[in-house]
Design an enzyme around this catalytic site. Structure first.
Site, mmCIF file in Angstrom:
data_model
loop_
_atom_site.group_PDB
_atom_site.id
_atom_site.type_symbol
_atom_site.label_atom_id
_atom_site.label_comp_id
_atom_site.label_asym_id
_atom_site.label_seq_id
_atom_site.Cartn_x
_atom_site.Cartn_y
_atom_site.Cartn_z
ATOM 1 N N CYS A 1 27.167 13.120 16.462
ATOM 2 C CA CYS A 1 26.568 14.131 15.616
ATOM 3 C C CYS A 1 25.487 14.817 16.228
ATOM 4 C CB CYS A 1 26.566 13.528 14.171
ATOM 5 S SG CYS A 1 26.250 14.638 12.600
ATOM 6 N N HIS B 1 28.157 8.312 12.078
ATOM 7 C CA HIS B 1 27.189 7.491 11.606
ATOM 8 C C HIS B 1 27.138 7.566 10.339
ATOM 9 C CE1 HIS B 1 24.722 10.995 10.516
ATOM 10 N NE2 HIS B 1 25.248 11.687 11.430
ATOM 11 N N ARG C 1 18.835 12.173 13.575
ATOM 12 C CA ARG C 1 18.523 10.872 13.649
ATOM 13 C C ARG C 1 19.413 9.799 14.450
ATOM 14 N NH1 ARG C 1 19.806 10.274 7.257
ATOM 15 N NH2 ARG C 1 21.682 11.818 8.066
ATOM 16 N N CYS D 1 26.068 10.764 6.901
ATOM 17 C CA CYS D 1 26.070 11.786 7.832
ATOM 18 C C CYS D 1 26.315 13.098 6.677
ATOM 19 C CB CYS D 1 27.599 11.705 8.662
ATOM 20 S SG CYS D 1 28.141 13.267 9.387
ATOM 21 N N ASP E 1 23.200 15.362 14.024
ATOM 22 C CA ASP E 1 22.126 14.972 13.234
ATOM 23 C C ASP E 1 20.856 14.340 14.197
ATOM 24 O OD1 ASP E 1 20.664 12.899 11.680
ATOM 25 O OD2 ASP E 1 22.126 13.213 10.254
#
Length: 194
Positions: free
Chosen positions: A39, A98, A43, A101, A41
């Site tokens: 992703c 994850h 993080r 999400c 993302d």
């Protein structure tokens, strides 16, 4: 931007000199062993999660770790997959979802995405996973989405060829941000990834 500039300065001052030999080799040698599709993302940092060195992973990041099924035409995701498999010869592909999400949360909760039409259109690549997920269950959708994306991945000609030749293995993972655990979703008896 000042933090990024400071980070570059630290890299050039502290990291690069210690790893100069590695970077000299990488300047002329690019043979990652794994394509990691994760992703976008911030993080979720593939190299950090896997403890990988520069040059070991070829990374594609998309919102929701989505992989459109193969279709002819220009497509950045398809081009990255094809390059990793057909040119670089990766032997493994990981699709990693994850916890928490944002893309899966928007889908699971039916959030209004009228102000983000490109995002809404992109998220249709998770329709197969959404159809198998009880309403509103984000964690279940994250877990159903990974095998759905692996199925889409297998439609890409370079991937299908490599799978048929048994030179490529596909893996599905889910990374839990809060605990750091990585759960394998690929195959019977799947267990946490080592």
């Amino acid at each position: 931007m000042p933090d990024l500039a400071a980070g570059i300065a630290r890299f050039q001052r502290d990291v690069f000199p210690v790893r100069e030999e590695l970077f000299a080799r990488l300047a002329t040698h690019h043979r990652p062993h794994t394509l990691f599709i994760g992703c976008s993302d911030a993080r979720v940092v593939p190299e950090l999660i896997t403890g990988s060195e520069p040059g070991e992973l070829f990374v594609l990041r998309t919102a929701g770790n989505l992989v459109p099924a193969y279709a002819p035409g220009a497509d950045a995701v398809a081009a990255g997959i094809e390059y990793a498999v057909a040119v670089l010869g990766v032997t493994d592909i990981v699709v990693c979802g994850h916890s928490a999400c944002g893309a899966m949360t928007a889908l699971a909760r039916g959030q209004d995405l009228t102000t983000a039409p490109a995002v809404a259109d992109w998220l249709r690549y998770a329709d197969a996973a959404l159809a198998r997920t009880p309403g509103g269950d984000v964690d279940a959708l994250v877990r159903h989405n990974v095998p759905a994306q692996l199925s889409n991945l297998a439609t890409h000609p370079s991937v299908a060829r490599a799978l048929a030749q048994r030179t490529l293995t596909l893996h599905g993972w889910v990374f839990d941000i809060a605990t750091g655990r990585v759960e394998r979703l690929d195959g019977p008896g799947a267990a946490p990834a080592a």
